[in-house]
Enzyme design. Structure first.
Site, PDB file in Angstrom:
ATOM      1  N   ARG A  41      -4.446   2.889   4.876  1.00  0.00           N
ATOM      2  CA  ARG A  41      -4.801   1.476   4.672  1.00  0.00           C
ATOM      3  C   ARG A  41      -3.618   0.553   4.947  1.00  0.00           C
ATOM      4  NH1 ARG A  41      -4.286  -1.669  -0.323  1.00  0.00           N
ATOM      5  NH2 ARG A  41      -3.153   0.177  -0.975  1.00  0.00           N
ATOM      6  N   TRP A  48      -4.028  -4.376 -12.498  1.00  0.00           N
ATOM      7  CA  TRP A  48      -2.701  -3.824 -12.219  1.00  0.00           C
ATOM      8  C   TRP A  48      -2.194  -4.191 -10.837  1.00  0.00           C
ATOM      9  CZ3 TRP A  48      -1.228   1.579 -14.380  1.00  0.00           C
ATOM     10  CH2 TRP A  48      -1.728   1.732 -15.675  1.00  0.00           C
ATOM     11  N   ALA A  49      -3.079  -4.710  -9.983  1.00  0.00           N
ATOM     12  CA  ALA A  49      -2.707  -4.889  -8.574  1.00  0.00           C
ATOM     13  C   ALA A  49      -1.564  -5.878  -8.420  1.00  0.00           C
ATOM     14  CB  ALA A  49      -3.925  -5.369  -7.772  1.00  0.00           C
ATOM     15  N   GLU A 106       4.313  -7.421   4.200  1.00  0.00           N
ATOM     16  CA  GLU A 106       4.250  -6.041   3.709  1.00  0.00           C
ATOM     17  C   GLU A 106       4.199  -5.094   4.901  1.00  0.00           C
ATOM     18  OE1 GLU A 106       1.252  -5.527   0.683  1.00  0.00           O
ATOM     19  OE2 GLU A 106       2.068  -7.157  -0.518  1.00  0.00           O
ATOM     20  N   HIS A 134      -1.900   6.559  -4.726  1.00  0.00           N
ATOM     21  CA  HIS A 134      -2.099   5.123  -4.970  1.00  0.00           C
ATOM     22  C   HIS A 134      -3.492   4.621  -4.619  1.00  0.00           C
ATOM     23  CE1 HIS A 134      -0.992   0.927  -5.281  1.00  0.00           C
ATOM     24  NE2 HIS A 134      -1.263   0.708  -4.006  1.00  0.00           N
ATOM     25  N   GLU A 140     -12.775   0.048  -3.782  1.00  0.00           N
ATOM     26  CA  GLU A 140     -12.171   1.346  -3.459  1.00  0.00           C
ATOM     27  C   GLU A 140     -13.167   2.499  -3.585  1.00  0.00           C
ATOM     28  OE1 GLU A 140      -8.444   2.072  -5.464  1.00  0.00           O
ATOM     29  OE2 GLU A 140      -8.260   4.075  -4.606  1.00  0.00           O
ATOM     30  N   ALA A 168     -13.857  -6.430  -7.266  1.00  0.00           N
ATOM     31  CA  ALA A 168     -15.088  -6.325  -6.463  1.00  0.00           C
ATOM     32  C   ALA A 168     -16.324  -6.517  -7.332  1.00  0.00           C
ATOM     33  CB  ALA A 168     -15.137  -4.966  -5.762  1.00  0.00           C
ATOM     34  N   GLY A 210      -1.289  -8.578  -2.773  1.00  0.00           N
ATOM     35  CA  GLY A 210      -2.132  -9.759  -2.743  1.00  0.00           C
ATOM     36  C   GLY A 210      -3.325  -9.544  -1.843  1.00  0.00           C
ATOM     37  N   ARG A 251       2.639   2.329   5.529  1.00  0.00           N
ATOM     38  CA  ARG A 251       2.955   3.050   4.294  1.00  0.00           C
ATOM     39  C   ARG A 251       3.022   4.568   4.448  1.00  0.00           C
ATOM     40  NH1 ARG A 251      -0.307   0.422  -0.474  1.00  0.00           N
ATOM     41  NH2 ARG A 251       1.118  -1.304  -0.083  1.00  0.00           N
ATOM     42  N   HIS A 311       1.970   5.809  -2.367  1.00  0.00           N
ATOM     43  CA  HIS A 311       2.833   4.624  -2.331  1.00  0.00           C
ATOM     44  C   HIS A 311       4.278   5.094  -2.408  1.00  0.00           C
ATOM     45  CE1 HIS A 311       4.571   0.731  -3.139  1.00  0.00           C
ATOM     46  NE2 HIS A 311       3.391   0.166  -2.914  1.00  0.00           N
TER      47      HIS A 311
HETATM   48  C1  SIN Z   1       1.982  -3.110  -3.277  1.00  0.00           C
HETATM   49  O1  SIN Z   1       2.059  -4.244  -3.727  1.00  0.00           O
HETATM   50  O2  SIN Z   1       2.936  -2.498  -2.810  1.00  0.00           O
HETATM   51  C2  SIN Z   1       0.661  -2.432  -3.299  1.00  0.00           C
HETATM   52  C3  SIN Z   1      -0.338  -3.313  -2.733  1.00  0.00           C
HETATM   53  C4  SIN Z   1      -1.379  -2.552  -2.018  1.00  0.00           C
HETATM   54  O3  SIN Z   1      -1.581  -1.384  -2.358  1.00  0.00           O
HETATM   55  O4  SIN Z   1      -1.968  -3.083  -1.091  1.00  0.00           O
END
Ligand code: SIN
Length: 489
Positions: free
Chosen positions: A367, A53-54, A122, A332, A356, A23, A57, A275, A234
């Site tokens: 989220r 670290w992300a 996802e 997370h 964030e 960002a 995507g 999630r 997570h």
């Molecule tokens: C993940 O890749 O599981 C995490 C990605 C996210 O937090 O959106």
């Protein structure tokens, strides 16, 4: 005789950006390309931020059978009744454009043999919608490329290895930011992009610096914060592998067919539910079976698609192509943050907040995966442009304040957040957390005490149901007072 404070060195810029993750880099580039002089503050050398670290995507409706409206609906369903519709509409509409703009800046996204985007799936997405760059190396690739463009941009002065220490306000307007090394940046708008606070919890996927510094700076400046009770856990962070505690195994791997297995090697949850549901199912299964983890079975997933996950696990002695991976939830992502409008403007004039660190209400109580990286670009751009509409500083303020140290959490605070504001909470634990010395731990406790219901990532064992009267309501902390509910549209 007491010595006078030495005069601060003042760096003048039109826009100050604090934080060089996705960002911050994008906001700095947008402002510079609109002709502004930018000072970019980065605590680490460029390209070593949390965004690096992300693994997820950018969520964007790019498939011909998808649409921004479907993307918005998924965002709202995942967010459990408190997503701010205007924020979701904006993000979902602008997301495809953000992907194209990143390509123009040289980011290379994964494509299929026929040239179309290789879209990942996802949790909570009803369509394949997640664009990656280098599979699970997306954060690294994007941040590296943007950093390279920033370094070449003559209008951006990068202050590396520098940390923000205090807001500089004059008559209620933010006029800049004071750095730990005694320098100060004077600017007509300041954009905080310092990431979240998930590393305040003892078990986390985040780098150790994600301690909510931006939230504390904004609060010091007088800005409102909101939704601090909502931290996303997570479901699949590695555990019991020395040196890899908390290492994230991306949800995209479940999108390609990996399953979650209990102690009896049986499936117990639909792996691609939103999630909050999957994390809670993992937690409840561990509790019921008295185990410290469940298993992720990715033996049938192509290891070439997730090279950094597979490589890291193999380096640690576990081959996910032939063995099960022990995983359990870890903190997370913070859905809450500094209250901002759709341009990233906080409640303090001159102060913008993105990524964030900010809370537009987009993420609601949970989220939707990969919406956050997209948000960094959509909101980073808008904040940069809106900040350029701020009035110039007609009289250049002098004498920035002397910064007081920003409180750092002790291990006891991190343990207390994990214990009392973890996957499930109750009034007794939250009351204890309220007495913690760390200001953000106190605020998390206060927001969580106020919300007497279970919704999304906030699960109260003493209030297990959703309270429909709280749909659309956010716990907002203003002016140093206690949190109160406000309805956002
Ligand atoms: C993940 O890749 O599981 C995490 C990605 C996210 O937090 O959106």
């Amino acid at each position: 005789m007491p010595q006078p404070e030495p005069a601060a060195v003042i760096v003048d810029a039109e826009v100050a950006v604090v934080g060089a993750g996705a960002a911050g880099l994008y906001a700095a580039l947008t402002a510079a390309r609109a002709g502004a002089r930018v000072a970019l503050v980065s605590a680490t050398p460029l390209a070593q931020t949390a965004s690096y670290w992300a693994q997820g995507g950018l969520a964007a409706a790019l498939d011909p059978t998808d649409s921004p409206d479907l993307h918005r609906k998924d965002t709202e369903i995942a967010g459990r009744g408190i997503v701010r519709r205007s924020a979701a509409q904006l993000l979902c509409r602008e997301a495809p454009r953000a992907v194209r703009e990143l390509e123009e800046l040289g980011v290379v996204f994964d494509r299929n043999a026929d040239g179309t985007f290789g879209l990942g799936l996802e949790g909570g997405h009803s369509k394949r919608r997640v664009v990656h760059a280098g599979g699970s190396a997306t954060g690294r690739r994007v941040v590296r490329q943007l950093s390279a463009v920033v370094v070449e941009e003559p209008r951006i002065e990068v202050l590396e290895q520098a940390r923000a220490a205090a807001p500089w306000t004059v008559d209620g307007r933010l006029v800049g930011i004071v750095l730990e090394d005694g320098r100060a940046i004077r600017a007509r708008s300041t954009i905080l992009a310092t990431g979240g606070a998930a590393a305040l919890w003892a078990r986390t996927t985040n780098p150790p610096g994600s301690l909510g510094i931006g939230l504390m700076l904004a609060r010091q400046a007088g800005a409102a914060l909101a939704d601090l009770e909502f931290v996303q856990f997570h479901p699949t962070a590695v555990t019991s592998i020395p040196g890899r505690e908390g290492f994230l195994v991306t949800e995209a791997i479940r999108g390609e067919g990996a399953t979650l297995l209990d102690a009896n090697h049986e499936r117990f949850v639909e792996e691609l539910k939103p999630r909050d549901e999957v994390a809670l199912a993992v937690y409840n299964t561990m509790q019921a079976q008295g185990t410290t983890h469940v298993w992720l079975d990715m033996r049938h997933v192509d290891p070439m698609s997730f090279p950094n996950v597979v490589g890291a696990l193999r380096e640690s002695g576990l081959d996910p192509a032939t063995e099960l991976v022990p995983v359990s939830p870890a903190s997370h992502f913070c859905m809450g943050g500094v209250v901002v409008d759709l341009d990233g403007a906080s409640t303090v004039s001159g102060l913008y907040v993105v990524g964030e660190t900010a809370c537009t209400g987009l993420h609601g109580a949970n989220r939707l995966a990969s919406n956050s990286l997209t948000e960094c670009f959509v909101q980073g751009k808008r904040a940069a442009l809106a900040g350029l509409d701020e009035p110039r500083l007609h009289v250049a303020p002098e004498n920035p304040p002397v910064a007081a140290p920003i409180p750092a959490p002790t291990q006891a605070t991190r343990d207390a957040l994990w214990r009392h504001a973890g996957l499930t909470r109750d009034a007794a634990g939250l009351e204890q957390l309220r007495d913690d010395p760390h200001p953000l731990a106190q605020l998390v406790a206060e927001c969580a005490i106020l919300r007497q219901e279970s919704r999304g990532a906030h699960v109260r064992s003493d209030f297990p149901e959703v309270d429909p009267a709280l749909d659309g309501h956010h716990a907002v902390v203003r002016n140093g007072g206690a949190p109160t509910f406000e309805r956002w549209t």
